[in-house]
Design a protein around this motif. Structure first.
Motif, mmCIF file in Angstrom:
data_model
loop_
_atom_site.group_PDB
_atom_site.id
_atom_site.type_symbol
_atom_site.label_atom_id
_atom_site.label_comp_id
_atom_site.label_asym_id
_atom_site.label_seq_id
_atom_site.Cartn_x
_atom_site.Cartn_y
_atom_site.Cartn_z
ATOM 1 N N THR A 16 0.855 -1.179 0.000
ATOM 2 C CA THR A 16 0.000 0.000 0.000
ATOM 3 C C THR A 16 0.892 1.231 0.000
ATOM 4 N N ILE A 17 0.621 2.137 -0.941
ATOM 5 C CA ILE A 17 1.330 3.409 -0.979
ATOM 6 C C ILE A 17 0.296 4.519 -1.046
ATOM 7 N N THR A 18 0.688 5.688 -0.625
ATOM 8 C CA THR A 18 -0.200 6.845 -0.674
ATOM 9 C C THR A 18 0.428 7.886 -1.577
ATOM 10 N N ILE A 19 -0.366 8.409 -2.507
ATOM 11 C CA ILE A 19 0.116 9.484 -3.380
ATOM 12 C C ILE A 19 -0.925 10.590 -3.413
ATOM 13 N N ALA A 24 -8.184 16.967 -11.046
ATOM 14 C CA ALA A 24 -8.561 16.666 -12.433
ATOM 15 C C ALA A 24 -8.164 15.229 -12.806
ATOM 16 N N ILE A 25 -7.008 14.782 -12.335
ATOM 17 C CA ILE A 25 -6.571 13.409 -12.616
ATOM 18 C C ILE A 25 -7.481 12.413 -11.903
ATOM 19 N N ALA A 26 -7.804 12.695 -10.645
ATOM 20 C CA ALA A 26 -8.695 11.806 -9.887
ATOM 21 C C ALA A 26 -10.063 11.730 -10.559
ATOM 22 N N GLU A 42 -7.146 -0.506 -9.953
ATOM 23 C CA GLU A 42 -6.746 -1.350 -11.076
ATOM 24 C C GLU A 42 -6.246 -0.494 -12.241
ATOM 25 N N LEU A 43 -6.936 0.607 -12.524
ATOM 26 C CA LEU A 43 -6.512 1.491 -13.607
ATOM 27 C C LEU A 43 -5.151 2.128 -13.313
ATOM 28 N N ILE A 44 -4.938 2.535 -12.072
ATOM 29 C CA ILE A 44 -3.653 3.125 -11.694
ATOM 30 C C ILE A 44 -2.543 2.098 -11.861
ATOM 31 N N ASN A 45 -2.781 0.858 -11.436
ATOM 32 C CA ASN A 45 -1.782 -0.200 -11.610
ATOM 33 C C ASN A 45 -1.490 -0.453 -13.080
ATOM 34 N N MET A 46 -2.516 -0.453 -13.915
ATOM 35 C CA MET A 46 -2.331 -0.658 -15.353
ATOM 36 C C MET A 46 -1.510 0.487 -15.949
ATOM 37 N N ALA A 47 -1.816 1.720 -15.546
ATOM 38 C CA ALA A 47 -1.104 2.886 -16.069
ATOM 39 C C ALA A 47 0.358 2.879 -15.625
#
Length: 67
Positions: A16-19, A24-26, A42-47
């Protein structure tokens, strides 16, 4: 192995990480999540996976001018 076997594989390790991201990105991620029926995570991991596989490092502009 029989078709009735109960097969258990090791769970993929994750951390687990926090950014912090711009709103606008969210918002775009949330919209894509709804459209794709995937989670924002899942989308963040794919990106991130795509970015890491396709990253190219370039020398700084000042270093390029000296060559």
């Amino acid at each position: 192995m029989d078709n009735d076997d109960f097969i258990v594989t090791p769970k993929e390790k994750s951390v687990t990480i926090t950014i912090r991201v711009d709103k606008a990105i969210a918002d775009k991620l949330d919209s894509l999540a709804l459209q794709s029926e995937r989670s924002r995570n899942e989308l963040i991991n794919m990106a991130l996976d795509y970015a890491l596989k396709n990253v190219k490092f370039m020398r700084s502009t000042s270093e390029n001018k000296r060559k």
